[in-house]
Write a protein that holds these residues in place. Structure first.
Motif, PDB file in Angstrom:
ATOM      1  N   UNK A 189      19.719  -7.879  18.290  1.00 13.10           N
ATOM      2  CA  UNK A 189      18.844  -7.317  17.323  1.00 13.10           C
ATOM      3  C   UNK A 189      17.448  -7.700  16.900  1.00 13.10           C
ATOM      4  N   UNK A 190      18.074  -9.034  17.869  1.00 12.70           N
ATOM      5  CA  UNK A 190      16.209 -10.106  18.098  1.00 12.70           C
ATOM      6  C   UNK A 190      15.325  -9.035  19.104  1.00 12.70           C
ATOM      7  N   UNK A 191      16.463  -8.320  19.817  1.00 12.32           N
ATOM      8  CA  UNK A 191      15.071  -7.592  20.755  1.00 12.32           C
ATOM      9  C   UNK A 191      14.635  -6.314  20.287  1.00 12.32           C
ATOM     10  N   UNK A 192      15.705  -5.427  19.420  1.00 17.58           N
ATOM     11  CA  UNK A 192      15.185  -4.572  18.788  1.00 17.58           C
ATOM     12  C   UNK A 192      13.897  -4.438  17.990  1.00 17.58           C
ATOM     13  N   UNK A 193      14.340  -5.341  17.302  1.00 16.08           N
ATOM     14  CA  UNK A 193      12.841  -5.750  16.469  1.00 16.08           C
ATOM     15  C   UNK A 193      12.158  -6.398  17.170  1.00 16.08           C
ATOM     16  N   UNK A 194      11.501  -7.438  18.249  1.00 17.89           N
ATOM     17  CA  UNK A 194      10.565  -7.314  18.849  1.00 17.89           C
ATOM     18  C   UNK A 194      10.045  -6.377  19.392  1.00 17.89           C
ATOM     19  N   UNK A 195      10.986  -5.386  19.984  1.00 17.57           N
ATOM     20  CA  UNK A 195      10.712  -4.225  21.307  1.00 17.57           C
ATOM     21  C   UNK A 195      10.095  -3.328  19.693  1.00 17.57           C
ATOM     22  N   UNK A 196      10.719  -2.806  18.518  1.00 15.81           N
ATOM     23  CA  UNK A 196       9.525  -2.328  17.933  1.00 15.81           C
ATOM     24  C   UNK A 196       8.187  -2.686  16.789  1.00 15.81           C
ATOM     25  N   UNK A 197       8.063  -4.484  17.008  1.00 16.58           N
ATOM     26  CA  UNK A 197       7.600  -5.326  16.950  1.00 16.58           C
ATOM     27  C   UNK A 197       5.972  -5.136  17.470  1.00 16.58           C
ATOM     28  N   UNK A 198       6.730  -4.753  19.145  1.00 18.63           N
ATOM     29  CA  UNK A 198       5.982  -4.949  19.776  1.00 18.63           C
ATOM     30  C   UNK A 198       4.676  -3.386  19.988  1.00 18.63           C
ATOM     31  N   UNK A 199       5.563  -2.239  19.155  1.00 18.72           N
ATOM     32  CA  UNK A 199       3.746  -0.877  19.156  1.00 18.72           C
ATOM     33  C   UNK A 199       3.062  -1.102  18.640  1.00 18.72           C
ATOM     34  N   UNK A 200       4.526  -2.016  17.072  1.00 23.31           N
ATOM     35  CA  UNK A 200       2.986  -2.485  15.602  1.00 23.31           C
ATOM     36  C   UNK A 200       1.721  -3.349  16.276  1.00 23.31           C
ATOM     37  N   UNK A 201       0.641  -2.532  17.262  1.00 22.14           N
ATOM     38  CA  UNK A 201      -0.197  -3.500  17.564  1.00 22.14           C
ATOM     39  C   UNK A 201      -1.385  -3.134  16.939  1.00 22.14           C
ATOM     40  N   UNK A 202      -1.891  -4.589  16.817  1.00 22.90           N
ATOM     41  CA  UNK A 202      -2.969  -4.475  15.624  1.00 22.90           C
ATOM     42  C   UNK A 202      -4.271  -4.869  16.170  1.00 22.90           C
ATOM     43  N   UNK A 203      -4.195  -5.417  17.284  1.00 20.89           N
ATOM     44  CA  UNK A 203      -5.249  -4.825  18.545  1.00 20.89           C
ATOM     45  C   UNK A 203      -4.801  -4.999  19.681  1.00 20.89           C
ATOM     46  N   UNK A 204      -5.060  -3.810  20.632  1.00 24.41           N
ATOM     47  CA  UNK A 204      -4.926  -4.071  22.473  1.00 24.41           C
ATOM     48  C   UNK A 204      -6.514  -4.100  22.895  1.00 24.41           C
ATOM     49  N   UNK A 205      -5.974  -5.003  23.660  1.00 24.84           N
ATOM     50  CA  UNK A 205      -6.981  -5.334  24.903  1.00 24.84           C
ATOM     51  C   UNK A 205      -7.353  -4.387  26.225  1.00 24.84           C
ATOM     52  N   UNK A 206      -8.635  -4.367  26.579  1.00 29.77           N
ATOM     53  CA  UNK A 206      -8.187  -2.274  27.365  1.00 29.77           C
ATOM     54  C   UNK A 206      -8.136  -3.237  28.718  1.00 29.77           C
ATOM     55  N   UNK A 207      -7.891  -3.802  28.941  1.00 31.31           N
ATOM     56  CA  UNK A 207      -7.492  -4.639  30.747  1.00 31.31           C
ATOM     57  C   UNK A 207      -6.509  -5.371  30.370  1.00 31.31           C
TER      58      UNK A 207
ATOM     59  N   UNK B 254      -2.513  -7.043  27.572  1.00 35.09           N
ATOM     60  CA  UNK B 254      -2.269  -7.733  26.367  1.00 35.09           C
ATOM     61  C   UNK B 254      -2.755  -7.051  25.577  1.00 35.09           C
ATOM     62  N   UNK B 255      -2.043  -7.922  23.857  1.00 32.46           N
ATOM     63  CA  UNK B 255      -2.407  -6.874  22.550  1.00 32.46           C
ATOM     64  C   UNK B 255      -1.743  -7.716  21.528  1.00 32.46           C
ATOM     65  N   UNK B 256      -2.654  -7.753  20.400  1.00 39.08           N
ATOM     66  CA  UNK B 256      -1.806  -8.809  19.308  1.00 39.08           C
ATOM     67  C   UNK B 256      -0.570  -8.037  18.496  1.00 39.08           C
ATOM     68  N   UNK B 257       0.444  -7.617  18.395  1.00 39.11           N
ATOM     69  CA  UNK B 257       1.670  -7.300  17.669  1.00 39.11           C
ATOM     70  C   UNK B 257       1.966  -7.870  16.469  1.00 39.11           C
ATOM     71  N   UNK B 258       2.674  -7.191  15.693  1.00 41.44           N
ATOM     72  CA  UNK B 258       2.778  -8.003  13.971  1.00 41.44           C
ATOM     73  C   UNK B 258       4.634  -8.696  14.754  1.00 41.44           C
ATOM     74  N   UNK B 259       3.902  -9.930  15.063  1.00 42.80           N
ATOM     75  CA  UNK B 259       4.939 -10.705  15.548  1.00 42.80           C
ATOM     76  C   UNK B 259       6.237 -10.640  16.951  1.00 42.80           C
ATOM     77  N   UNK B 260       5.854 -10.033  16.950  1.00 41.38           N
ATOM     78  CA  UNK B 260       6.841  -9.299  17.933  1.00 41.38           C
ATOM     79  C   UNK B 260       7.279 -11.067  19.180  1.00 41.38           C
ATOM     80  N   UNK B 261       6.717 -11.490  19.144  1.00 39.41           N
ATOM     81  CA  UNK B 261       6.862 -12.767  19.693  1.00 39.41           C
ATOM     82  C   UNK B 261       8.287 -13.729  18.593  1.00 39.41           C
TER      83      UNK B 261
END
Length: 177
Positions: A13-31, A33-40
């Motif tokens: 469940x934690x992996x699934x939630x982290x994976x979904x959260x990893x797609x919700x990007x607050x900001x993505x750097x062009x080179x 790394x990205x800021x996601x919605x609490x994925x870590x």
């Protein structure tokens, strides 16, 4: 439900939630790394619930899933640092699971581990992209610190809100009971 099955279900469940959260990007750097919605946070919670061994294994599983979903492979050793070590480090939260303020301290340990491994990879494999006049290690620490630190800061505020903290403690009790 037996304890092993329950633990596996919570980790999945934690992996699934982290994976979904990893797609919700607050900001993505062009080179990279990205800021996601609490994925870590979701992966760090596993260490907090079950200890470092389960947390690190879950982090590695999540990292390998990230590798499958969005592979960024430049060097074989870079894969180990970026996907195995950096995400596995999110399980470091388990080393502080029984301490006072264990969730907060464990999360800080987890993201610090991720930052160190991501920065090491950045310096070794991507140091040529360092900002003009910057040492590759200083550049990588700063670059990775921006996106990992930004997400961490927001997450730390979130988990410090009393009702959220209480809810996460409730989930922990359900996970380990």
């Amino acid at each position: 439900m037996n304890q092993k099955t329950k633990r596996l279900a919570y980790c999945a469940m934690a992996i699934a939630l982290a994976t979904v959260a990893s797609f919700i990007k607050v900001f993505e750097f062009p080179t990279g790394g990205s800021i996601t919605l609490f994925s870590m946070l979701f992966i760090a919670l596993v260490g907090y619930w079950y200890g470092p061994a389960t947390g690190i294994i879950t982090g590695i599983a999540y990292g390998l899933l990230q590798l499958i979903i969005k592979p960024e492979i430049y060097y074989p050793a870079q894969v180990v640092l970026d996907y195995v070590c950096a995400f596995g480090a999110l399980g470091f939260s388990g080393f502080l699971k029984d301490k006072k303020h264990g969730l907060l301290l464990g999360y800080i340990a987890a993201i610090t581990g991720r930052w160190i491994f991501a920065s090491l990879s950045g310096a070794i494999f991507f140091g040529e992209y360092a900002w003009k006049g910057w040492n590759p290690y200083a550049y990588s620490l700063a670059y990775n610190g921006i996106y990992i630190g930004a997400e961490a800061a927001v997450t730390i505020v979130l988990i410090s809100i009393p009702p959220v903290k209480k809810a996460l403690e409730f989930v922990k009790q359900k996970a380990i009971s």
